[in-house]
Design a protein around this motif. Sequence first.
Motif, short mmCIF file in Angstrom:
data_model
loop_
_atom_site.label_atom_id
_atom_site.label_comp_id
_atom_site.label_asym_id
_atom_site.label_seq_id
_atom_site.Cartn_x
_atom_site.Cartn_y
_atom_site.Cartn_z
N UNK A 170 0.55 -0.85 -0.17
CA UNK A 170 0.36 0.08 -0.22
C UNK A 170 0.40 1.51 0.28
N UNK A 171 1.96 1.22 0.59
CA UNK A 171 3.23 2.30 0.68
C UNK A 171 3.76 2.10 -0.65
N UNK A 172 3.89 1.44 -1.68
CA UNK A 172 4.31 2.12 -2.72
C UNK A 172 3.02 2.57 -3.67
N UNK A 173 2.63 3.47 -3.96
CA UNK A 173 1.89 3.55 -4.66
C UNK A 173 1.36 5.46 -4.60
N UNK A 174 0.59 5.59 -5.38
CA UNK A 174 0.68 7.28 -5.66
C UNK A 174 -1.51 7.00 -5.59
N UNK A 175 -1.84 8.68 -5.74
CA UNK A 175 -3.39 8.87 -6.13
C UNK A 175 -3.25 9.79 -7.28
N UNK A 176 -4.07 8.88 -7.76
CA UNK A 176 -4.75 9.35 -8.99
C UNK A 176 -6.07 10.52 -8.73
N UNK A 177 -5.98 11.64 -8.81
CA UNK A 177 -6.30 12.51 -7.65
C UNK A 177 -8.25 12.91 -8.62
N UNK A 208 5.98 14.30 -3.99
CA UNK A 208 4.72 14.24 -4.23
C UNK A 208 5.59 13.60 -5.60
N UNK A 209 4.66 12.50 -6.22
CA UNK A 209 3.22 12.12 -6.24
C UNK A 209 3.50 10.48 -5.30
N UNK A 210 4.67 10.54 -4.03
CA UNK A 210 4.63 9.33 -3.90
C UNK A 210 3.67 9.13 -2.49
N UNK A 211 4.20 8.45 -1.84
CA UNK A 211 2.84 7.91 -0.62
C UNK A 211 3.26 8.11 0.56
N UNK A 212 4.98 7.70 0.93
CA UNK A 212 5.65 7.26 1.70
C UNK A 212 7.09 7.93 1.64
N UNK A 213 7.67 8.20 3.51
CA UNK A 213 8.62 8.61 2.61
C UNK A 213 9.36 7.73 4.17
N UNK A 214 10.72 6.71 4.10
CA UNK A 214 11.38 6.01 5.89
C UNK A 214 11.78 7.18 5.42
N UNK A 215 12.36 8.16 6.92
CA UNK A 215 13.24 9.00 7.44
C UNK A 215 14.22 7.72 8.84
N UNK A 216 15.46 8.49 8.36
CA UNK A 216 16.83 7.55 9.54
C UNK A 216 17.59 8.46 10.21
N UNK A 217 17.09 8.86 11.56
CA UNK A 217 18.36 9.84 12.29
C UNK A 217 19.74 8.61 12.54
N UNK A 218 20.31 9.58 13.42
CA UNK A 218 21.85 9.02 13.58
C UNK A 218 21.65 8.13 14.15
N UNK A 219 22.80 6.74 14.16
CA UNK A 219 22.97 6.09 14.96
C UNK A 219 24.54 6.08 15.71
N UNK A 220 23.38 6.26 17.30
CA UNK A 220 24.37 7.18 18.03
C UNK A 220 24.60 6.09 19.42
N UNK A 221 25.80 5.88 20.17
CA UNK A 221 25.67 4.94 21.23
C UNK A 221 24.52 5.62 22.91
#
Length: 472
Positions: free
Chosen positions: A316-323, A407-420
């Motif tokens: 579902x997250x690999x999709x787009x919306x045709x308005x 746009x026009x994607x439906x999602x984005x995954x964000x990755x922060x810094x990796x710290x102890x």
Amino acid sequence: MAQVLEFKLPDLGEGLTEAEIVRWLVEVGDVVAVDQPVVEVETAKAMVEVPCPYGGVVTARFGEEGTELPVGAPLITVAVGAPASGGPTDAAKLPAAQGTPAAASGQGSGNVLVGYGTSEAPARRRRVRPDRPAPVTAPPPPPQPPASASASAEPTNGRVRTGESVAGPVAVISPLVRRLARENGLDLRELTGSGPDGLILRADVEYALRAAAVQGRTTTAAPASHPRLAAQPTATAVPTVTSAGTRVPLKGVRGAVADKLSRSRREIPDATCWVDADATELMRARAAMNAAGGPKISLLALLARICTAALARFPELNSTVDQEAREIVRLDQVHLGFAAQTERGLVVPVVRDAHARDTEGLNAEFARLTEAARTGTLTPGDLTGGTFTLNNYGVFGVDGSTPIINHPEAAMLGVGRIIPKPWVHDGELAVRQVVQLSLTFDHRVCDGGTAGGFLRHVADCVEQPAVLLRTM
């Protein structure tokens, strides 16, 4: 008799309607081969070289470096079948590349952009001498340094126009930098470049202009050294320094990004969820892979492989919306975009068919696209068609973010810094490598349960890379 053909700025695709001349690759009087690049232009998508579909002698070119032209505007005129100045009149006496049927008939090759139909490397341009024809079998001359280029009515690489005269050689990264300095009355000879071997970068000129604005002057020399502002995106348009501040037109790459982000905010009802994950085992797995030899696997490649595995479970997250049709379009292929900060601004290169690549294949493609982004050679095709974006903002030293969906994607995954960080592991408090993961998604395509399931699967793969074995 020679036939003079006009080559116009072609349709560069992806809805682009204009381009800015960055650098001319030929001069009036040059002999060009079919499909030889004649000008480098910058569009809202990328910097590209435009090849001419005709072979012959350049008789005119239109527009100075820094000029913005609409699609369809004349670029150059080429005399097909023309003699080199003062030479024989038959086309056969031109270099072999010009004697092709395409050139002789005036039909051209039909190709438009390098990499879009041109399969062979173009021949190097040859300067036509007024006292002799260009030889048929003469080898191409070796590349000449920019400073030795012949003077013309326009600036040449490595030289700066001062009034109506040409000053001595100055190492400048691009014609746009020279234009920026010239329009603001800045003498480049007074600057010390922060690039390799003293190369003057745009950041150097902008630094000097900001210093001048603070001191109330229009011209100043930069300090002998200063920190390069690489983390700050620069505009592709030329800023104007005024008494009230600096006005930067939203043009080129920056303007395109602004338009897309504004449209995303207007059209997409986005929501964000996030989770902390223990990335210790993922970092150990990467270290073991790289210790085994072969190309070094980047963290981005591992995260991309995790993304494709999660998208297989939650399509579902690999999709787009045709308005207009009021439909959700679920896409079969995963074309994975990744955010990259460059001196020209934020760009999002796209890894095609990421779902069909293993980790090593993803790693190689990330390396290729990252280098192209760094050198400004990404093509429009490299920057369009993404279906899901991976944003590793941890490289900027931040833990979390709520990014705007590409746009026009439906999602984005964000990755922060990796710290102890302190973490409860196996029932005991321990110091572990912790990362914050966030998912911003279009709430029209799925509910929170689907988004949370996707993000949890990503976190599980980060914490236990063996989970990926199910989908490898």
